[in-house]
Write an enzyme that holds these catalytic residues in place. Structure first.
Site, PDB file in Angstrom:
ATOM      1  N   GLY A   1       0.198 -23.561 -28.348  1.00 39.95           N
ATOM      2  CA  GLY A   1       0.729 -24.911 -28.179  1.00 39.95           C
ATOM      3  C   GLY A   1       2.177 -24.921 -28.658  1.00 39.95           C
TER       4      GLY A   1
ATOM      5  CB  ILE B   1       2.944 -25.048 -33.937  1.00 47.70           C
ATOM      6  CG1 ILE B   1       3.182 -26.533 -34.263  1.00 47.70           C
ATOM      7  CG2 ILE B   1       3.209 -24.181 -35.178  1.00 47.70           C
ATOM      8  CD1 ILE B   1       2.219 -27.126 -35.277  1.00 47.70           C
TER       9      ILE B   1
ATOM     10  NE  ARG C   1      -9.596 -24.328 -24.654  1.00 48.90           N
ATOM     11  CZ  ARG C   1      -9.764 -25.438 -25.318  1.00 48.90           C
ATOM     12  NH1 ARG C   1     -10.940 -25.744 -25.803  1.00 48.90           N
ATOM     13  NH2 ARG C   1      -8.788 -26.295 -25.483  1.00 48.90           N
TER      14      ARG C   1
ATOM     15  NE  ARG D   1      -5.733 -30.158 -40.493  1.00 46.19           N
ATOM     16  CZ  ARG D   1      -4.424 -30.409 -40.356  1.00 46.19           C
ATOM     17  NH1 ARG D   1      -3.534 -29.459 -40.586  1.00 46.19           N
ATOM     18  NH2 ARG D   1      -4.001 -31.611 -40.012  1.00 46.19           N
TER      19      ARG D   1
ATOM     20  CD  GLU E   1      -5.584 -28.137 -47.451  1.00 43.95           C
ATOM     21  OE1 GLU E   1      -4.881 -29.168 -47.424  1.00 43.95           O
ATOM     22  OE2 GLU E   1      -5.558 -27.287 -46.559  1.00 43.95           O
TER      23      GLU E   1
ATOM     24  CG  HIS F   1      -1.636 -29.001 -45.881  1.00 38.01           C
ATOM     25  ND1 HIS F   1      -2.941 -29.326 -45.537  1.00 38.01           N
ATOM     26  CD2 HIS F   1      -0.912 -29.204 -44.751  1.00 38.01           C
ATOM     27  CE1 HIS F   1      -2.990 -29.706 -44.264  1.00 38.01           C
ATOM     28  NE2 HIS F   1      -1.764 -29.641 -43.773  1.00 38.01           N
TER      29      HIS F   1
ATOM     30  CB  ALA G   1       3.060 -26.291 -42.127  1.00 40.30           C
TER      31      ALA G   1
END
Ligand code: GLV
Length: 326
Positions: free
Chosen positions: A155, A157, A178, A238, A266, A285, A287
Site C-alpha cells: 500500500g 506505506i 494479494r 500492528r 501496548e 509506536h 511511526a
C-alpha cells in the site's frame, strides 16, 4: 451544535479549536494512558461524536452502551474499531490515510538501519564505557545495498519504503500482495513473490499490512524459521501480525534481528521479554510521530468529525451509511 469527545490531547491544538469554533461542545481527556472501557464510556456519556486513538477500543459493547454516532480515528489503522458492528448500528467511521505515509516509511527505514547496523547496540556500548578503540570486527552488521528487501503489503506505506530502499539504497525489492501491482513493478522496480519465497530470499522483511482476521499471526514460528540467518524483520504495522512469543524465541537464539514499533499489547515496559534482548530495536509506536505529520493527522481527524457532525460524507470514510467502504 453536537457534543463531541476527544480521548487525548492532540499534538496540534488547532484541531480541537476548529471543532469548538464550529459551535460544538468538546470534552478532551487529558491523560496519556490509554482509556479503559469504563473511562471511554464516561468520557462519551451523552456525546454523539468521538475522536479517538489506536489504543481506544470501539467495540460492539461500547457502541451499544454509548450514544456515539460518528467515530473519527486519529490513525490510518482501524483494527481498534469493530467496523462491522459500527456498520450494523449505522455508526459512521473515518480515519487518517495519506498524511502519514512518508513519516511511517521513514521510521521503517530507521528501524531497518538501526537493527541491520546495530546502532542501538553501539550507542549502549559507548555510553557504558565499553568502547576500547577502532576494531575491524566491532559490531559487524548487515549490508543492505545490493541485498533483498521483502515488503509484505504494497500500500502507500509499503510503496514509500520501496522508494527509499529499492530506488534509494539499491536493494532488490520483492513484494507480497494479494493482487499484482504492475504499475508499481514498473515505477519502483519491485517483483511480486509469495510470502514463503520472499521470506527465504530477503535480508530485510518489512510489514505493511493492516491487522485483520487474515493477517493476525501472519508471521509465526514457521515463517520466522524461513527467514535467512542474520536477516532483519521490521514491524511498523500492528503487533499481532507477528507471533511475539515465536519472535522472542528466534531473537533469543540470535537467528535474526528485528526493529519493532508495535507490540501485541501496548505499552510494553522494561520487564517485557523483548526489552532484555540486544538484537531488537524497540520504539514506542511512533511511526507517524513527525511534527508536521501529526498536525496533518489531527487536522484530518477534525475535518472528518466536522463533516460527519454536519451529516456530510467525511474526507476519508471507512464506514459510511451502514457499509464498510475502505
Ligand atoms: C498508527 O498506528 C496508525 O495506524 O495511524
Amino acid at each position: 451544535m453536537a457534543r463531541l469527545a476527544v480521548t487525548a490531547r492532540l499534538s496540534d491544538p488547532d484541531a480541537v479549536a476548529r471543532l469548538r469554533a464550529a459551535g460544538h461542545d468538546v470534552a478532551v481527556r487529558d491523560d496519556p494512558r490509554p482509556a479503559s472501557p469504563a473511562e471511554l464510556l464516561a468520557l462519551t456519556a451523552g456525546r454523539e461524536g468521538l475522536l479517538c486513538l489506536p489504543a481506544d477500543h470501539v467495540d460492539a459493547a461500547f457502541l451499544d452502551a454509548s450514544r456515539v454516532r460518528w467515530v473519527s480515528n486519529h490513525a490510518v489503522g482501524t483494527d481498534n474499531i469493530d467496523l462491522a458492528a459500527a456498520a450494523d448500528r449505522g455508526v459512521a467511521v473515518a480515519n487518517t490515510p495519506g498524511v502519514l505515509d512518508d513519516a511511517a516509511a521513514d521510521l521503517c527505514v530507521a528501524l531497518a538501519l538501526a537493527a541491520a547496523r546495530r546502532v542501538a547496540e553501539g550507542d549502549r556500548l559507548v555510553r557504558a564505557g565499553g568502547w576500547t578503540g577502532f576494531s575491524t570486527d566491532l559490531l559487524l552488521g548487515l549490508d543492505l545495498a545490493g541485498d533483498t528487501v521483502a515488503l509484505v503489503g504494497l500500500g502507500a506505506i509499503g510503496r514509500g519504503v520501496a522508494r527509499r530502499l529499492v530506488t534509494g539504497f539499491g536493494m532488490r525489492g520483492l513484494y507480497v500482495a494479494r493482487r499484482p501491482h504492475p504499475d508499481d513493478e514498473r515505477a519502483l522496480g519491485v517483483e511480486r513473490a509469495d510470502l514463503d519465497e520472499a521470506l527465504a530470499a530477503a535480508a530485510l522483511v518489512t510489514l505493511h499490512v493492516p491487522l485483520t482476521a487474515d493477517t493476525r499471526g501472519l508471521i509465526g514460528a514457521r515463517e520466522l524459521a524461513l527467514m535467512r540467518p542474520g536477516a532483519v524483520l521490521v514491524n511498523i504495522s500492528r503487533g499481532p501480525i507477528v507471533d511475539e512469543g515465536a519472535l522472542t524465541a528466534a531473537l533469543r537464539e540470535g537467528r535474526i534481528a528485528a526493529g519493532l514499533d508495535v507490540f501485541e499489547r501496548e505499552p510494553i515496559g522494561r520487564d517485557h521479554p523483548l526489552a532484555s534482548l540486544p538484537n531488537v530495536v524497540l520504539t514506542p509506536h511512533i511511526a507517524s510521530a513527525g511534527r508536521v505529520t501529526r498536525a496533518r493527522m489531527a487536522a484530518l481527524a477534525a475535518d472528518n468529525l466536522l463533516a460527519m457532525a454536519a451529516g456530510r460524507r467525511p474526507p476519508s470514510p471507512v464506514v459510511w451509511e451502514g457499509s464498510v467502504v475502505a
